[in-house]
Design a protein around this motif. Structure first.
Motif, short mmCIF file in Angstrom:
data_model
loop_
_atom_site.label_atom_id
_atom_site.label_comp_id
_atom_site.label_asym_id
_atom_site.label_seq_id
_atom_site.Cartn_x
_atom_site.Cartn_y
_atom_site.Cartn_z
N ILE A 46 -23.56 2.66 -32.38
CA ILE A 46 -24.59 2.48 -31.34
C ILE A 46 -24.83 3.80 -30.61
CG2 ILE A 46 -25.23 1.22 -29.24
CD1 ILE A 46 -23.44 -1.06 -30.19
N CYS A 51 -30.06 2.85 -26.64
CA CYS A 51 -29.86 1.41 -26.41
C CYS A 51 -30.42 0.97 -25.06
CB CYS A 51 -28.37 1.09 -26.49
SG CYS A 51 -27.98 -0.59 -25.94
N ASN A 52 -31.21 -0.12 -25.04
CA ASN A 52 -31.75 -0.63 -23.77
C ASN A 52 -30.96 -1.85 -23.29
OD1 ASN A 52 -32.55 -2.74 -25.34
ND2 ASN A 52 -34.74 -2.56 -24.90
N LYS A 53 -29.82 -2.14 -23.95
CA LYS A 53 -28.89 -3.21 -23.52
C LYS A 53 -29.52 -4.60 -23.55
CE LYS A 53 -26.50 0.13 -20.55
NZ LYS A 53 -27.43 1.27 -20.53
N CYS A 54 -30.37 -4.82 -24.57
CA CYS A 54 -31.06 -6.12 -24.65
C CYS A 54 -30.16 -7.23 -25.20
CB CYS A 54 -32.30 -5.99 -25.53
SG CYS A 54 -31.91 -5.68 -27.26
N GLY A 55 -29.14 -6.89 -26.00
CA GLY A 55 -28.22 -7.91 -26.49
C GLY A 55 -28.64 -8.57 -27.80
N MET A 56 -29.72 -8.11 -28.40
CA MET A 56 -30.17 -8.71 -29.67
C MET A 56 -29.11 -8.58 -30.76
SD MET A 56 -33.22 -10.04 -29.56
CE MET A 56 -34.19 -9.83 -31.05
N CYS A 57 -28.46 -7.42 -30.82
CA CYS A 57 -27.44 -7.21 -31.85
C CYS A 57 -26.31 -8.22 -31.69
CB CYS A 57 -26.91 -5.77 -31.77
SG CYS A 57 -26.34 -5.33 -30.11
N PRO A 74 -23.36 -2.84 -25.60
CA PRO A 74 -22.55 -3.70 -26.48
C PRO A 74 -21.42 -2.91 -27.14
CG PRO A 74 -24.78 -3.40 -27.36
CD PRO A 74 -24.73 -2.67 -26.07
N CYS A 91 -32.19 -4.37 -34.24
CA CYS A 91 -32.26 -3.61 -32.98
C CYS A 91 -33.68 -3.12 -32.71
CB CYS A 91 -31.31 -2.41 -33.03
SG CYS A 91 -31.51 -1.34 -31.59
N PRO A 92 -34.30 -3.56 -31.61
CA PRO A 92 -35.70 -3.19 -31.35
C PRO A 92 -35.85 -1.70 -31.01
CG PRO A 92 -34.80 -4.41 -29.47
CD PRO A 92 -33.75 -4.43 -30.54
N LYS A 93 -34.76 -1.05 -30.60
CA LYS A 93 -34.86 0.37 -30.22
C LYS A 93 -34.36 1.29 -31.33
CE LYS A 93 -36.18 1.11 -26.55
NZ LYS A 93 -37.64 1.11 -26.16
N ALA A 95 -31.49 1.73 -32.25
CA ALA A 95 -30.38 2.44 -31.60
C ALA A 95 -29.08 2.34 -32.40
CB ALA A 95 -30.16 1.90 -30.19
N ILE A 96 -29.10 1.59 -33.51
CA ILE A 96 -27.88 1.47 -34.30
C ILE A 96 -28.09 2.17 -35.64
CG2 ILE A 96 -26.21 -0.11 -35.36
CD1 ILE A 96 -26.90 -2.14 -33.23
S1 SF4 Z 1 -30.05 -4.54 -30.15
FE1 SF4 Z 1 -30.12 -2.32 -30.00
S2 SF4 Z 1 -31.03 -1.97 -28.00
FE2 SF4 Z 1 -30.39 -4.09 -28.01
S3 SF4 Z 1 -28.32 -4.03 -27.14
FE3 SF4 Z 1 -28.07 -3.90 -29.35
S4 SF4 Z 1 -28.00 -1.72 -29.75
FE4 SF4 Z 1 -28.83 -1.94 -27.72
#
Ligand code: SF4
Ligand code: SF4
Lengths: 103, 415
Positions: A46, A51-57, A74, A91-93, A95-96
């Motif tokens: 990550i 990461c915008n900390k949305c929690g989707m992952c 996360p 991950c919408p950003k 970021a992973i």
């Molecule tokens: S899905 Fe991507 S943006 Fe959202 S919390 Fe997980 S790593 Fe961060």
């Protein structure tokens, strides 16, 4: 649930069908078939800045190895992450990143 | 029998399908899921009316297929909710995979089947091939041959299925159109008395399986060959066989509570001194009583042995019949099992028990009423005459409707 609260899984084989419940059920237990993280070829990493900390992952990880609290970064438990890459693709950003494991 | 004021029942004229819907309503079901299919559709239409009018406090889950219907009910039943569905023909076959999920999860779901022919060619009329082709999937299977029996059977079904010793799903089966779409009086007891009869739903779900997000479990897990897979399979069969006692007890209690006179796994009609007996099931078996009456008037010792249940199979009752001095039996299927020893599933099963008797018994299998083909009382008498012919002449009939050892009643032979 704390490990100590968990009911033990049936480790011992049953001697007679008369002792069996109607259906087999497993209670939560940490890594009942070992450190499945060893299966990993690609490792999700990550990028904390993207990461915008949305929690989707956290929601999508099929192994439930991502811990997440609202508004926090996360964390992945690499002992059991199998490297499927679902978190990365959801991950919408973006970021992973999936990084190849070394030998 | 005079009924007291409190025992009075509300008599309504309704179709067989509405009798099924009323049975589910009066059983206070919590969850219904269904997909429309002829000739079952009006069961679930009526139930959606009940839910919509707030006459029934249940959750009605609409889905896109019968497979999803049963999958939805697996989920609802796992939480301990009393769950109901209804289907027919192709819909039942489409459900097949989930039917095993239900029985192997030991969930007491009740489903009614308005049986119909299997396509192609399309056919929507009475024919039990749908239920017969999934007869080994671990569900109790009971035929209801009157409208009243459809209603009453659903109440009994939940009582039997939800007993922790049984914990098996339950089909109540009746024939498409000839029962589903004809109207007859059905007597509905007071709800308070029904509530007294019905089992009490456990607060924490079924003892063996309770879906509860606060207490997570995994079920349906992988079980290795040397673990207990074989043993769990045996236990389903064992519970099915042992459910016979619970079925008898429940029917007796129901008869006492509501003044009915249902038999057990079988119903015998004029069997005591009979030399020739017809074994059959479903709506047409009810009609066989008229054929027996007519032949009895002419001095023939004939009787009817009606199978009310085929799962569990009434082994003991049949073996007792075989040892009673009976000479000839006919076994009729209203359904097919292509390529099996007789062409009919139940005739083959009945004959498999003949090694339990030392008596010589002649058996003539028959297939009738397929795809709604009309079977009149005279047709039934014609079959009895074939059986009497075997008894009197010690030889089997050889007309062209007898094919591969089985009578295919009504087979077009050009005569
Ligand atoms: S899905 Fe991507 S943006 Fe959202 S919390 Fe997980 S790593 Fe961060
Ligand atoms: S790679 Fe797969 S197992 Fe690992 S954290 Fe991502 S989603 Fe979970």
């Amino acid at each position: 649930m704390k490990t100590s609260d968990k009911q033990p899984a049936a480790q011992q084989p049953y001697k007679s069908w008369k002792e069996l419940p109607h259906v087999p059920v497993s209670y939560p237990q940490l890594g009942s078939i070992g450190a499945t993280g060893e299966w990993r070829t690609f490792k999700p990493e990550i990028n904390a800045e993207a990461c915008n900390k949305c929690g989707m992952c956290y929601l999508y990880c099929p192994d439930g190895v991502i811990s997440y609290k609202e508004g926090t970064l996360p964390e992945i438990d690499y002992m059991f992450c199998k490297g499927c890459g679902i978190c990365a693709s959801i991950c919408p950003k973006k970021a992973i990143e999936m990084v190849k494991e070394k030998e | 029998m005079m009924k007291t004021e409190q025992e009075k029942e509300n008599i309504l004229i309704m179709s067989g399908n509405y009798a099924a819907a009323w049975g589910a309503k009066c059983s206070n079901v919590n969850v219904i899921s269904a997909y429309p299919i002829t000739p079952q559709t009006t069961v679930v239409e009526k139930l959606s009316d009940f839910v919509d009018n707030k006459e029934l406090d249940a959750k009605y889950i609409r889905v896109e297929s019968e497979h999803s219907v049963m999958a939805a009910l697996v989920g609802s039943s796992m939480t301990g909710a009393r769950s109901f569905s209804a289907t027919s023909g192709q819909g039942l076959l489409y459900m097949a995979e989930m039917l095993h999920w239900v029985s192997s999860s030991r969930l007491p779901i009740v489903t009614t089947i308005a049986s119909r022919g299997i396509a192609p060619p399309w056919n929507i009329w009475a024919d039990y091939t749908d239920i017969l082709s999934i007869r080994d999937c671990g569900w109790i299977i009971q035929f209801a041959s009157t409208h009243q029996e459809i209603f009453d059977s659903i109440l009994m079904a939940y009582k039997i299925a939800e007993n922790p010793e049984v914990s098996l799903p339950y089909f109540v089966v009746y024939s498409g159109f000839s029962q589903s779409h004809t109207s007859k009086p059905v007597s509905i007891p007071e709800q308070q008395r029904i509530n007294k009869f019905l089992p009490i739903l456990p607060e924490d779900g079924w003892g063996h399986l309770n879906l509860n997000p606060d207490k997570p479990v995994t079920f349906g897990n992988l079980v290795m060959p040397e673990q207990e897979y074989l043993d769990f399979r045996f236990m389903i069969h064992d519970s099915m066989v042992k459910s016979k006692k619970n079925i008898h007890d429940t029917i007796n209690l129901f008869n006492q509570s509501f003044g009915r006179d249902y038999g057990g796994l079988v119903e015998k009609y004029m069997c005591d001194d009979a030399e020739v007996i017809l074994i059959s099931y479903g709506g047409l078996a009810e009609q066989s009583k008229d054929a027996v009456d007519k032949l009895r008037d002419q001095g023939n010792k004939v009787g009817l042995f009606k199978l009310r249940y085929i799962r569990p199979f009434p082994n003991e009752e049949l073996i007792e019949l075989f040892n009673s001095g009976i000479k000839v039996i006919g076994v009729v299927d209203q359904g097919t099992a292509f390529g099996n020893p007789t062409g009919g599933p139940i005739s083959t099963e009945v004959m498999s028990l003949l090694n339990h008797t030392k008596n010589r018994i002649d058996v003539l299998p028959c297939i009738w009423g397929i795809g709604g083909r009309n079977v009149s009382v005279d047709d039934q008498i014609g079959l009895f005459e074939k059986l009497l012919y075997i008894k009197n002449n010690n030889e089997y009939p050889t007309d062209e409707t007898c094919q591969h050892g089985t009578v295919w009643m009504g087979l077009k032979t050009g005569i």
